[in-house]
Design a protein around this motif. Structure first.
Motif, PDB file in Angstrom:
ATOM      1  N   ARG A   1       0.842  -1.201   0.000  1.00  0.00           N
ATOM      2  CA  ARG A   1       0.000   0.000   0.000  1.00  0.00           C
ATOM      3  C   ARG A   1       0.875   1.248   0.000  1.00  0.00           C
ATOM      4  O   ARG A   1       0.585   2.219  -0.696  1.00  0.00           O
ATOM      5  CB  ARG A   1      -0.909  -0.034   1.247  1.00  0.00           C
ATOM      6  CG  ARG A   1      -1.787   1.176   1.475  1.00  0.00           C
ATOM      7  CD  ARG A   1      -2.863   1.366   0.434  1.00  0.00           C
ATOM      8  NE  ARG A   1      -3.555   0.136   0.100  1.00  0.00           N
ATOM      9  CZ  ARG A   1      -4.433   0.018  -0.905  1.00  0.00           C
ATOM     10  NH1 ARG A   1      -4.734   1.062  -1.652  1.00  0.00           N
ATOM     11  NH2 ARG A   1      -5.012  -1.137  -1.156  1.00  0.00           N
TER      12      ARG A   1
ATOM     13  N   HIS B   1       2.089   1.990  -3.408  1.00  0.00           N
ATOM     14  CA  HIS B   1       0.981   2.582  -4.182  1.00  0.00           C
ATOM     15  C   HIS B   1       0.855   4.075  -3.864  1.00  0.00           C
ATOM     16  O   HIS B   1       0.695   4.900  -4.766  1.00  0.00           O
ATOM     17  CB  HIS B   1      -0.320   1.829  -3.871  1.00  0.00           C
ATOM     18  CG  HIS B   1      -1.581   2.589  -4.176  1.00  0.00           C
ATOM     19  ND1 HIS B   1      -2.041   2.799  -5.467  1.00  0.00           N
ATOM     20  CD2 HIS B   1      -2.485   3.193  -3.359  1.00  0.00           C
ATOM     21  CE1 HIS B   1      -3.158   3.511  -5.415  1.00  0.00           C
ATOM     22  NE2 HIS B   1      -3.463   3.767  -4.159  1.00  0.00           N
TER      23      HIS B   1
ATOM     24  N   HIS C   1      -2.905  10.053   0.633  1.00  0.00           N
ATOM     25  CA  HIS C   1      -4.318   9.755   0.362  1.00  0.00           C
ATOM     26  C   HIS C   1      -4.815   8.455   1.019  1.00  0.00           C
ATOM     27  O   HIS C   1      -5.960   8.370   1.442  1.00  0.00           O
ATOM     28  CB  HIS C   1      -4.606   9.753  -1.157  1.00  0.00           C
ATOM     29  CG  HIS C   1      -4.298   8.460  -1.837  1.00  0.00           C
ATOM     30  ND1 HIS C   1      -3.014   8.042  -2.119  1.00  0.00           N
ATOM     31  CD2 HIS C   1      -5.118   7.470  -2.272  1.00  0.00           C
ATOM     32  CE1 HIS C   1      -3.071   6.865  -2.711  1.00  0.00           C
ATOM     33  NE2 HIS C   1      -4.327   6.486  -2.814  1.00  0.00           N
ATOM     34  N   ASP C   2      -3.956   7.443   1.109  1.00  0.00           N
ATOM     35  CA  ASP C   2      -4.389   6.164   1.713  1.00  0.00           C
ATOM     36  C   ASP C   2      -3.791   5.930   3.098  1.00  0.00           C
ATOM     37  O   ASP C   2      -3.725   4.780   3.550  1.00  0.00           O
ATOM     38  CB  ASP C   2      -4.002   4.995   0.789  1.00  0.00           C
ATOM     39  CG  ASP C   2      -5.062   4.687  -0.264  1.00  0.00           C
ATOM     40  OD1 ASP C   2      -6.212   5.149  -0.111  1.00  0.00           O
ATOM     41  OD2 ASP C   2      -4.736   3.982  -1.235  1.00  0.00           O
TER      42      ASP C   2
ATOM     43  N   HIS D   1     -11.227  11.222  -2.276  1.00  0.00           N
ATOM     44  CA  HIS D   1     -10.539  10.449  -3.315  1.00  0.00           C
ATOM     45  C   HIS D   1     -11.235   9.134  -3.661  1.00  0.00           C
ATOM     46  O   HIS D   1     -10.947   8.546  -4.690  1.00  0.00           O
ATOM     47  CB  HIS D   1      -9.056  10.225  -2.956  1.00  0.00           C
ATOM     48  CG  HIS D   1      -8.795   9.040  -2.075  1.00  0.00           C
ATOM     49  ND1 HIS D   1      -8.653   9.140  -0.708  1.00  0.00           N
ATOM     50  CD2 HIS D   1      -8.634   7.721  -2.366  1.00  0.00           C
ATOM     51  CE1 HIS D   1      -8.418   7.927  -0.202  1.00  0.00           C
ATOM     52  NE2 HIS D   1      -8.410   7.057  -1.191  1.00  0.00           N
TER      53      HIS D   1
ATOM     54  N   ASP E   1      -4.986   8.176  -8.376  1.00  0.00           N
ATOM     55  CA  ASP E   1      -5.253   6.919  -7.682  1.00  0.00           C
ATOM     56  C   ASP E   1      -5.766   5.862  -8.663  1.00  0.00           C
ATOM     57  O   ASP E   1      -5.451   4.687  -8.561  1.00  0.00           O
ATOM     58  CB  ASP E   1      -6.294   7.195  -6.584  1.00  0.00           C
ATOM     59  CG  ASP E   1      -6.509   6.020  -5.644  1.00  0.00           C
ATOM     60  OD1 ASP E   1      -5.593   5.205  -5.485  1.00  0.00           O
ATOM     61  OD2 ASP E   1      -7.614   5.945  -5.061  1.00  0.00           O
TER      62      ASP E   1
ATOM     63  N   ARG F   1      -1.804   0.100 -11.533  1.00  0.00           N
ATOM     64  CA  ARG F   1      -3.167  -0.342 -11.853  1.00  0.00           C
ATOM     65  C   ARG F   1      -3.137  -1.146 -13.145  1.00  0.00           C
ATOM     66  O   ARG F   1      -2.758  -0.613 -14.193  1.00  0.00           O
ATOM     67  CB  ARG F   1      -4.094   0.870 -12.030  1.00  0.00           C
ATOM     68  CG  ARG F   1      -4.202   1.770 -10.809  1.00  0.00           C
ATOM     69  CD  ARG F   1      -4.748   1.045  -9.618  1.00  0.00           C
ATOM     70  NE  ARG F   1      -5.323   1.957  -8.629  1.00  0.00           N
ATOM     71  CZ  ARG F   1      -5.628   1.588  -7.399  1.00  0.00           C
ATOM     72  NH1 ARG F   1      -5.387   0.361  -6.980  1.00  0.00           N
ATOM     73  NH2 ARG F   1      -6.175   2.451  -6.557  1.00  0.00           N
TER      74      ARG F   1
HETATM   75 FE   FE2 Z   1      -5.293   4.586  -3.284  1.00  0.00          FE
END
Ligand code: FE2
Ligand code: FE2
Length: 190
Positions: free
Chosen positions: A20, A23, A52-53, A112, A130, A136
């Motif tokens: 994560r 990412h 963001h995460d 987001h 994202d 992705r």
């Molecule tokens: Fe994300």
């Protein structure tokens, strides 16, 4: 304000795990390059993408105690669509733990996952970064990437449509804000 990832790396990695975290770094980089194209503040895009995460904890069982600690209330809508929690929780963590107070950055983190109508350029950049970051591998990401570097609003419409289609496919609850966002971008792109 410049992003100093060294300062946060260990703490955030411990929370979200290495995959994560990587990412988040890719989203940060992608957001920065979109910001360059759209003449948005590149430092802010880099920061918002990076954090963001930050609330997507690898150990989900820690979420309730974390919410309690920082006085974050999980709404009924969030209970129905648990995947949106980390966005709003992330903005609160970014502010309270990582000392980020820029409204636009915090909103970009908050929105987001669902999107919302009339998003700021920075909010759209983080949402799309994202969706299209190089990790992705779904085919929709490729199309969204082409769109994102041409027209943010068209890319938003496409990505929101795909998100909603996926939620329907897996028979999941669709947060109202996603529907509102999708309808907004559908209308303004006509
Ligand atoms: Fe994300
Ligand atoms: Fe997320």
């Amino acid at each position: 304000m410049k992003l100093d990832t060294k300062k946060f790396e260990k703490e955030i990695k411990d929370k979200v795990g290495t995959k994560r975290y990587d990412h988040m770094l890719r989203v940060s980089k992608e957001a920065k390059s979109l910001a360059k194209i759209y003449e948005e503040d590149e430092d802010k895009a880099e920061i918002a993408g990076y954090f963001h995460d930050c609330a997507k904890l690898k150990d989900k069982s820690e979420i309730p105690s974390l919410c309690q600690k920082i006085d974050f209330e999980i709404t009924d809508e969030m209970k129905k669509a648990p995947s949106i929690i980390h966005s709003f929780l992330g903005a609160v963590l970014a502010e309270k733990l990582y000392d980020i107070h820029d409204e636009d950055i915090l909103n970009a983190i908050s929105w987001h996952t669902t999107g919302r109508p009339n998003m700021s350029t920075l909010e759209k950049i983080v949402f799309l970064a994202d969706y299209i970051e190089p990790g992705r591998d779904y085919p929709e990401a490729k199309k969204a990437r082409t769109l994102a570097y041409k027209n943010l609003d068209k890319a938003m419409e496409y990505a929101l449509n795909q998100n909603i289609l996926n939620l329907i496919d897996s028979n999941k609850y669709i947060a109202m804000e996603s529907v509102n966002a999708r309808n907004y971008y559908l209308e303004i792109n006509r």
